[in-house]
Design a protein around this motif. Structure first.
Motif, short mmCIF file in Angstrom:
data_model
loop_
_atom_site.label_atom_id
_atom_site.label_comp_id
_atom_site.label_asym_id
_atom_site.label_seq_id
_atom_site.Cartn_x
_atom_site.Cartn_y
_atom_site.Cartn_z
N GLU B 40 35.37 -2.44 108.44
CA GLU B 40 35.54 -3.71 107.73
C GLU B 40 35.86 -3.50 106.25
OE1 GLU B 40 35.86 -6.64 108.98
OE2 GLU B 40 35.49 -5.97 111.03
N CYS B 41 35.03 -2.71 105.55
CA CYS B 41 35.19 -2.62 104.08
C CYS B 41 35.74 -1.27 103.63
CB CYS B 41 33.86 -2.92 103.38
SG CYS B 41 32.64 -1.59 103.52
N THR B 43 34.31 1.54 103.23
CA THR B 43 33.37 2.44 102.57
C THR B 43 33.11 3.66 103.46
OG1 THR B 43 32.29 0.61 101.46
CG2 THR B 43 31.01 2.67 101.65
N GLU B 55 26.89 -0.86 103.40
CA GLU B 55 27.39 -1.81 102.41
C GLU B 55 27.53 -3.21 103.02
OE1 GLU B 55 27.96 -1.23 99.17
OE2 GLU B 55 27.25 0.83 99.44
N CYS B 56 28.17 -3.27 104.20
CA CYS B 56 28.53 -4.60 104.74
C CYS B 56 28.09 -4.79 106.18
CB CYS B 56 30.05 -4.81 104.62
SG CYS B 56 30.99 -3.89 105.87
#
Lengths: 442, 442
Positions: B40-41, B43, B55-56
């Motif tokens: 998703e992000c 990271t 993180e997410c």
């Protein structure tokens, strides 16, 4: 180019008859195969759907003109071939373009280096399981059937058939469907459900016979001689000389997978005995062709106590006497009157091997041992082979310091009932950590 | 040497964190894998038994430094590799010597050129069945498990585990036994007998949970967070980023077996959706590496009507809503809350494919059609995939003039009950020609 031939029992120099088949079809193109040859008297006859010598009524086998003189080149050609038994097409009675024809492309199954099993059994010389459950219908039968299919096509036969204890029926049904031939297969009534379903699911006809496998086999021999059987290819009767050659590929693969070396010892299950005889033939071909270095090897034969005519004859020093009512969970080995029984005994004696048998409890225990140590789930025939291996190690007949190959010829999914009573959940619990903790499995 | 990376959803240039695992073991050696990356992000985090982005909370996947710049050389290296998925080891998160370690060596299963099936369905552009029933435990699950096993070894985990609808349980049990690890697997109570036996026969612990697959999955997530689960590797939970990569090899093999070409259309069954997502990833990696020529391809997803959350969301244009009580004979696809459902929809839309579903009768009919035309006996999931293929041809969504690959992910022997009522002997007769003549089958 020089020519090498290896016969199952004795080489012969008889010239081939006309290579034309007798079924009225065009001259068959079956690779290096040049004739059929009697295993007893050596008389040759033309390639065709024949299985009995007209001179002496002995069994026929395929005679070849095999390529020789350049082992390194042949090894290279094989290694560059497909990941199936067709990599050995130059050594088989099949057309050169066999891999491109619709067929199941069986073979080149794993040779499992069984270190954990070896540790349990005290084998120090290297232990390997040749796992033929990886074939398309999950037994070694896909190999002989693939060759019989080519013979059927070459001879213009339109129905593929067999007598079967189950595995062969599935292999014939699947191969015929892939190739677009009709199939009609015969089994004794009362086989394992999975084998019955597999024999029927490919859409050909499946006929259950009220009797033993030997009754089924006799019925098929009658059918061949009757107009009802016109145009039929029975893989293990009138196509038997071709069919039987399929098992040679087990020998080829084992040696190639060992780095083009012969194993010291091989343990092979015995139903009709055909597979063992052809593995021996395959090993001798590899030696004759220079593909492996010649050295002694021992062949051991495994039967189930409930149908052990070959084992009993070997131990008693007597002739092979048929078992009328086989009684064993190893139904795929339940052939009471094994056609190749005497040849099996000859080969085991000649190579310094032995024949032995185990009971049902030992079969189940060996299936579980193989699964637990190597993650291979064998059918009952595989349990027989491993069980006899253990017995032969205990008796000293099999040397644990030598390299040893054990065959698993079929799949545990086909003989579920053998292990179903013991292969069950350790616990049935609610979906909670507390329930899992209480089950005592963490 | 240039470096290529392909992410499932979007490439990322974030630098990798320290490559040391967090489990206290030595730095893991997992080939070209350099980090875990959030889908998703983006990271990145170090390689280890982790599956959620800190993180997410998005799902993690493996990030690579893949070899690039010499496609011909890489193709040659792959073709010279073993006849297993390890021929693609340079593209996988596994140590370079993976093929020499005790494992099941799955993969490189047949791509069946299905001409007879194509004729029945009116497909003119070439129809192929990727038949993963040939794997060691007879489903595609051996692929992801083989990768998860290497991760477990690298991270020093001692128990291999999973939540499973059956096939995965057998694959984990077999792989753990081969490798000498303990296994403890979790299944919903009430699975097919053959899957239960296969999950138990390898000698590890098998726990049946009173609930659905989704209940089992939630239970496993709890167990990971509990001290009871210390040292456990759940192939499809905390090892999921590694496990999931196994399905990429299906994409690699299909393209290599087509002569290093992309197919035009692929039809893939959807349980969690992970397999479809990773096949798409694999195809894009092959393009990025220059191993195949880039061209459009369409991905189609197949579900069973009795558990079709992704198909319904695709048709409605809605979010994927969980199915609370799956009701289908395709138990291996009965995941009511599929983790990768939204990604599946994205990929099918992006590539111009579609998602559809079929009912139980269509599943059985398609199993029989595949067996009758190609001699491939598929499990219910294979019936789903072929059934949806037929439906998509009828609707025009799938173009019969384009080359099409249909996946069979498992073995008919594992879901016998689906066809047992109809796959029966045509006749049961006495062993006589008269009886056979009367049966009307000659």
């Amino acid at each position: 180019m020089a020519v090498q031939t290896v016969a199952s029992t004795s080489p012969t120099d008889s010239p081939a008859d006309s290579p034309a088949g007798s079924s009225g079809s065009a001259e068959p193109s079956l690779g290096a195969a040049v004739a059929l040859s009697c295993r007893e008297c050596g008389t040759r006859t033309a390639l065709g759907p024949h299985f009995v010598c007209l001179e002496c009524f002995g069994p026929l086998e395929v005679a070849y003109e095999l390529p020789a003189g350049d082992p390194a080149g042949l090894r290279e050609r094989i290694e560059a071939g497909p990941a199936s038994m067709w990599r050995y097409a130059p050594l088989l009675p099949v057309p050169a373009d066999v891999a491109a024809k619709p067929n199941l492309n069986p073979g080149f199954t794993p040779l499992v280096q069984a270190d954990r099993l070896a540790a349990e059994l005290g084998v120090t010389g290297g232990l390997y399981v040749k796992d033929d459950s990886g074939n398309p219908t999950h037994s070694f039968k896909d190999r002989p059937v693939a060759i019989a299919l080519e013979a059927a096509r070459a001879f213009g036969l339109t129905t593929l058939s067999c007598s079967s204890t189950g595995n062969l029926a599935g292999a014939v049904g699947a191969a015929a469907s892939r190739a677009g031939l009709r199939s009609c297969v015969f089994i004794p009534d009362g086989l394992e459900q999975s084998k019955v379903v597999m024999a029927a699911v490919y859409g050909g006809d499946l006929v259950a016979i009220d009797g033993t496998y030997d009754d089924v086999n006799r019925f098929c021999s009658e059918l061949i001689g009757d107009p009802l059987g016109e145009g039929w290819g029975f893989t293990n009767v009138n196509l038997r000389p071709f069919y039987a050659e399929g098992s040679k590929t087990l020998a080829y693969e084992i040696c190639e997978q060992l780095g083009w070396r012969l194993p010291d010892q091989i343990v092979i299950p015995v139903a009709s005995g055909c597979q063992l005889v052809k593995i021996d033939k395959g090993l001798r071909e590899l030696i004759a062709l220079g593909l492996v270095e010649e050295k002694p090897y021992r062949i051991f034969a495994a039967q189930a106590e409930g149908c052990a005519p070959v084992s009993r004859a070997f131990k008693d020093g007597s002739d092979v006497r048929p078992v009328k009512q086989p009684d064993t969970i190893a139904k795929s080995l339940a052939i009471g009157d094994p056609a190749d029984g005497p040849y099996v005994i000859d080969i085991c004696k000649r190579t310094g091997g032995a024949v032995d048998d185990v009971d049902d409890a030992q079969i189940v225990d060996s299936i579980r041992l193989l699964a637990r140590t190597e993650g291979v789930f064998a059918e009952t025939a595989g349990g027989v082979t491993l069980g006899v291996t253990r017995k032969l190690i205990a008796s000293g007949a099999l040397d644990p310091a030598l390299s040893t190959v054990v065959l698993n010829t079929g799949d545990g999914l086909k003989t579920l009932d053998a292990v179903a009573p013991t292969a069950r959940p350790s616990a049935v619990i609610a979906p909670s950590l507390a329930a899992f903790r209480d089950a005592g499995l963490a």
